[in-house]
Design a protein around this motif. Structure first.
Motif, PDB file in Angstrom:
ATOM      1  N   SER A   1       0.813  -1.209   0.000  1.00  0.00           N
ATOM      2  CA  SER A   1       0.000   0.000   0.000  1.00  0.00           C
ATOM      3  C   SER A   1       0.846   1.258   0.000  1.00  0.00           C
ATOM      4  N   ARG A   2       2.101   1.144   0.448  1.00  0.00           N
ATOM      5  CA  ARG A   2       2.988   2.309   0.451  1.00  0.00           C
ATOM      6  C   ARG A   2       3.549   2.605  -0.940  1.00  0.00           C
ATOM      7  N   TRP A   3       3.342   1.725  -1.863  1.00  0.00           N
ATOM      8  CA  TRP A   3       3.742   1.931  -3.258  1.00  0.00           C
ATOM      9  C   TRP A   3       2.478   1.879  -4.119  1.00  0.00           C
ATOM     10  N   SER A   4       1.623   2.840  -3.951  1.00  0.00           N
ATOM     11  CA  SER A   4       0.344   2.861  -4.659  1.00  0.00           C
ATOM     12  C   SER A   4       0.523   3.492  -6.042  1.00  0.00           C
ATOM     13  N   PRO A   5       0.259   2.752  -7.092  1.00  0.00           N
ATOM     14  CA  PRO A   5       0.479   3.279  -8.445  1.00  0.00           C
ATOM     15  C   PRO A   5      -0.678   4.142  -8.928  1.00  0.00           C
ATOM     16  N   ARG A   6      -0.365   5.052  -9.829  1.00  0.00           N
ATOM     17  CA  ARG A   6      -1.401   5.841 -10.493  1.00  0.00           C
ATOM     18  C   ARG A   6      -1.010   6.061 -11.949  1.00  0.00           C
ATOM     19  N   ARG A   7      -2.023   6.208 -12.768  1.00  0.00           N
ATOM     20  CA  ARG A   7      -1.804   6.482 -14.197  1.00  0.00           C
ATOM     21  C   ARG A   7      -1.245   7.886 -14.342  1.00  0.00           C
ATOM     22  N   HIS A   8      -0.130   7.992 -15.035  1.00  0.00           N
ATOM     23  CA  HIS A   8       0.504   9.293 -15.233  1.00  0.00           C
ATOM     24  C   HIS A   8       0.350   9.734 -16.681  1.00  0.00           C
ATOM     25  N   HIS A   9      -0.068  10.971 -16.866  1.00  0.00           N
ATOM     26  CA  HIS A   9      -0.191  11.568 -18.193  1.00  0.00           C
ATOM     27  C   HIS A   9       0.790  12.734 -18.290  1.00  0.00           C
ATOM     28  N   PRO A  10       1.941  12.542 -18.923  1.00  0.00           N
ATOM     29  CA  PRO A  10       2.886  13.655 -19.026  1.00  0.00           C
ATOM     30  C   PRO A  10       2.259  14.842 -19.758  1.00  0.00           C
ATOM     31  N   GLU A  11       2.539  16.024 -19.269  1.00  0.00           N
ATOM     32  CA  GLU A  11       1.932  17.232 -19.819  1.00  0.00           C
ATOM     33  C   GLU A  11       2.239  17.381 -21.311  1.00  0.00           C
ATOM     34  N   GLY A  12       1.192  17.611 -22.081  1.00  0.00           N
ATOM     35  CA  GLY A  12       1.359  17.895 -23.499  1.00  0.00           C
ATOM     36  C   GLY A  12       1.630  16.693 -24.378  1.00  0.00           C
ATOM     37  N   ILE A  13       1.518  15.477 -23.830  1.00  0.00           N
ATOM     38  CA  ILE A  13       1.831  14.270 -24.605  1.00  0.00           C
ATOM     39  C   ILE A  13       0.555  13.463 -24.843  1.00  0.00           C
ATOM     40  N   THR A  14       0.303  13.162 -26.106  1.00  0.00           N
ATOM     41  CA  THR A  14      -0.858  12.381 -26.512  1.00  0.00           C
ATOM     42  C   THR A  14      -0.388  11.105 -27.202  1.00  0.00           C
ATOM     43  N   PRO A  15      -0.771   9.931 -26.715  1.00  0.00           N
ATOM     44  CA  PRO A  15      -0.374   8.691 -27.398  1.00  0.00           C
ATOM     45  C   PRO A  15      -1.016   8.608 -28.786  1.00  0.00           C
ATOM     46  N   LEU A  16      -0.289   8.010 -29.721  1.00  0.00           N
ATOM     47  CA  LEU A  16      -0.789   7.778 -31.068  1.00  0.00           C
ATOM     48  C   LEU A  16      -0.744   6.284 -31.365  1.00  0.00           C
ATOM     49  N   GLU A  17      -1.790   5.773 -31.950  1.00  0.00           N
ATOM     50  CA  GLU A  17      -1.803   4.359 -32.354  1.00  0.00           C
ATOM     51  C   GLU A  17      -1.215   4.268 -33.757  1.00  0.00           C
ATOM     52  N   VAL A  18       0.036   3.837 -33.836  1.00  0.00           N
ATOM     53  CA  VAL A  18       0.711   3.791 -35.137  1.00  0.00           C
ATOM     54  C   VAL A  18       1.052   2.373 -35.581  1.00  0.00           C
ATOM     55  N   TRP A  19       0.950   1.406 -34.675  1.00  0.00           N
ATOM     56  CA  TRP A  19       1.374   0.048 -35.021  1.00  0.00           C
ATOM     57  C   TRP A  19       0.584  -0.516 -36.197  1.00  0.00           C
ATOM     58  N   ASN A  20      -0.682  -0.087 -36.325  1.00  0.00           N
ATOM     59  CA  ASN A  20      -1.530  -0.611 -37.408  1.00  0.00           C
ATOM     60  C   ASN A  20      -1.698   0.385 -38.553  1.00  0.00           C
ATOM     61  N   LEU A  21      -0.834   1.386 -38.633  1.00  0.00           N
ATOM     62  CA  LEU A  21      -0.889   2.349 -39.734  1.00  0.00           C
ATOM     63  C   LEU A  21      -0.742   1.619 -41.067  1.00  0.00           C
ATOM     64  N   PRO A  22      -1.668   1.816 -42.017  1.00  0.00           N
ATOM     65  CA  PRO A  22      -1.530   1.143 -43.322  1.00  0.00           C
ATOM     66  C   PRO A  22      -0.358   1.713 -44.115  1.00  0.00           C
ATOM     67  N   VAL A  23       0.590   0.860 -44.445  1.00  0.00           N
ATOM     68  CA  VAL A  23       1.769   1.253 -45.224  1.00  0.00           C
ATOM     69  C   VAL A  23       2.028   0.171 -46.264  1.00  0.00           C
ATOM     70  N   PHE A  24       1.996   0.576 -47.537  1.00  0.00           N
ATOM     71  CA  PHE A  24       2.240  -0.363 -48.643  1.00  0.00           C
ATOM     72  C   PHE A  24       1.344  -1.594 -48.567  1.00  0.00           C
ATOM     73  N   GLY A  25       0.088  -1.391 -48.165  1.00  0.00           N
ATOM     74  CA  GLY A  25      -0.872  -2.485 -48.114  1.00  0.00           C
ATOM     75  C   GLY A  25      -0.733  -3.405 -46.926  1.00  0.00           C
ATOM     76  N   ARG A  26       0.137  -3.061 -45.974  1.00  0.00           N
ATOM     77  CA  ARG A  26       0.322  -3.863 -44.764  1.00  0.00           C
ATOM     78  C   ARG A  26       0.149  -2.965 -43.553  1.00  0.00           C
ATOM     79  N   GLU A  27       0.115  -3.561 -42.356  1.00  0.00           N
ATOM     80  CA  GLU A  27       0.156  -2.762 -41.133  1.00  0.00           C
ATOM     81  C   GLU A  27       1.614  -2.502 -40.773  1.00  0.00           C
TER      82      GLU A  27
END
Length: 289
Positions: free
Chosen positions: A4-30
Motif C-alpha cells: 500500500s505504500r507503493w500505490s500506483p497511479r496512471r501518469h499523463h505527461p503534460e502535453g503528450i498524446t499517445p498515437l496508435e501507429v502500429w496498425n498504420l496502413p503502409v504499402f498495403g500492410r500494417e
C-alpha cells in the motif's frame, strides 16, 4: 513489505498524446508487419549486418513518417528505440527523409533515452532516489544512478503472443511476465541496497486506462487488472514506500523528446522503434523557460 505504500497511479505527461501507429496502413500492410516485427530479431540472430537491416526498415519508416507528418503537421520528428541504433541508420534516415517538410532527429542514446528521461521526470517532481523501468517487448531497461541495465526477454519461456493468437488457459504467461519484470527490479535493487528508491516510473508497452487496465501487446496480459499491483508486490521494493507513476512506453519516449536539446519546435511527432512501433505527439509551450 507494505504494498500500500507503493500505490500506483496512471501518469499523463503534460502535453503528450499517445498515437496508435502500429496498425498504420503502409504499402498495403500494417506498420508493425514491416517495421520492427519478428523478422528483425530473426535476421539479427542469423547474423544479418545492421546496415542491411537499416536499409530494409527505411522504406516503410520513411513512408510512415510522410503519412504521419502530413496528418499531424509537426515542427519536428523524433526517433528513439533499439532499431535507431542499427549500423548505418542515421545516414539512411537522412537520405530517406530529405524531402520531408520537417527535420527528423534521432535520440542521442536511442535505446536508453526514454528510461533516462523517466529519472529526470521523477527528479523534477521531487524524488531524491528515483528508479525507472521501461518494459519493452524484447527487453526491460532499468535506470537508477549509473549506467542503465538491460534484461533481455527469453522468447523460449516468454514467447510472443500476437493479435488473435490464443492465450494459455492456465494464465501462466501472465505469471511468467510478472516474474520477469519483478525479477529484473529485484536484481537492480539488490545490486545497490544502500539508498532505497523513493519513487518509481513504470512504462509498459501497451495502452493503459485510468485504472491501469492494460491493453494488448505480445506479452498477452491485456485485461489483467492485477498486473501492476502484482509486479509491485513481487519486486522487493522497500517498506519506506514512494510514488509510482505508470504510463505507456511511447509516452515515456516522448518525454525524452521534451528533454532533447536538439529537438526544437512546439509540436513534435515521436516514434519509438522497437519490436513494434509506438507513437506519441508532444505539444509544448515554447514560451516556457
Amino acid at each position: 513489505m507494505s504494498v500500500s505504500r507503493w500505490s500506483p497511479r496512471r501518469h499523463h505527461p503534460e502535453g503528450i498524446t499517445p498515437l496508435e501507429v502500429w496498425n498504420l496502413p503502409v504499402f498495403g500492410r500494417e506498420l508493425w508487419e514491416l517495421l520492427g516485427s519478428p523478422w528483425v530479431e530473426d535476421d539479427r540472430r542469423a547474423g544479418v549486418p545492421g546496415a542491411k537491416l537499416a536499409a530494409r526498415v527505411m522504406l516503410p519508416l520513411a513512408e510512415a513518417l510522410s503519412l504521419l507528418v502530413k496528418k499531424h503537421a509537426p515542427d519536428a520528428a523524433y526517433l528513439s528505440g533499439g532499431l535507431a541504433e542499427l549500423d548505418g541508420f542515421p545516414a539512411a534516415l537522412r537520405e530517406a527523409t530529405a524531402s520531408l517538410r520537417c527535420p527528423v532527429h534521432i535520440a542521442l542514446s536511442p535505446r536508453f533515452a526514454p528510461v533516462r528521461a523517466g529519472l529526470r521526470m521523477l527528479e523534477a517532481s521531487g524524488a531524491r532516489s528515483p528508479l525507472c523501468v521501461d518494459v519493452g517487448q524484447t527487453s526491460i531497461k532499468i535506470a537508477r544512478s549509473g549506467a542503465p541495465r538491460v534484461f533481455e526477454r527469453n522468447l523460449a519461456t516468454l514467447p510472443p503472443l500476437f493479435i488473435g493468437q490464443p492465450r494459455p488457459a492456465d494464465g501462466h504467461h501472465i505469471r511468467d511476465t510478472v516474474a520477469f519484470i519483478a525479477g529484473a527490479l529485484r536484481t537492480v535493487l539488490a545490486e545497490d541496497a544502500r539508498v532505497p528508491p523513493d519513487a518509481l516510473c513504470l512504462a509498459l508497452p501497451c495502452p493503459l486506462d485510468e485504472a491501469l487496465m492494460p491493453g494488448g501487446c505480445t506479452y498477452g496480459f491485456e485485461g489483467t487488472a492485477s498486473l501492476v499491483p502484482n509486479i509491485l508486490a513481487q519486486a522487493g521494493l522497500p517498506d519506506t514506500g514512494g510514488k509510482v507513476l505508470v504510463l505507456n512506453d511511447a509516452e515515456l519516449a516522448a518525454e525524452s523528446a521534451r528533454r532533447a536539446p536538439q529537438v526544437k519546435g512546439r509540436r513534435v511527432l515521436c516514434l519509438s522503434l522497437g519490436f513494434g512501433p509506438g507513437g506519441a505527439l508532444l505539444e509544448r509551450d515554447t514560451r516556457a523557460p
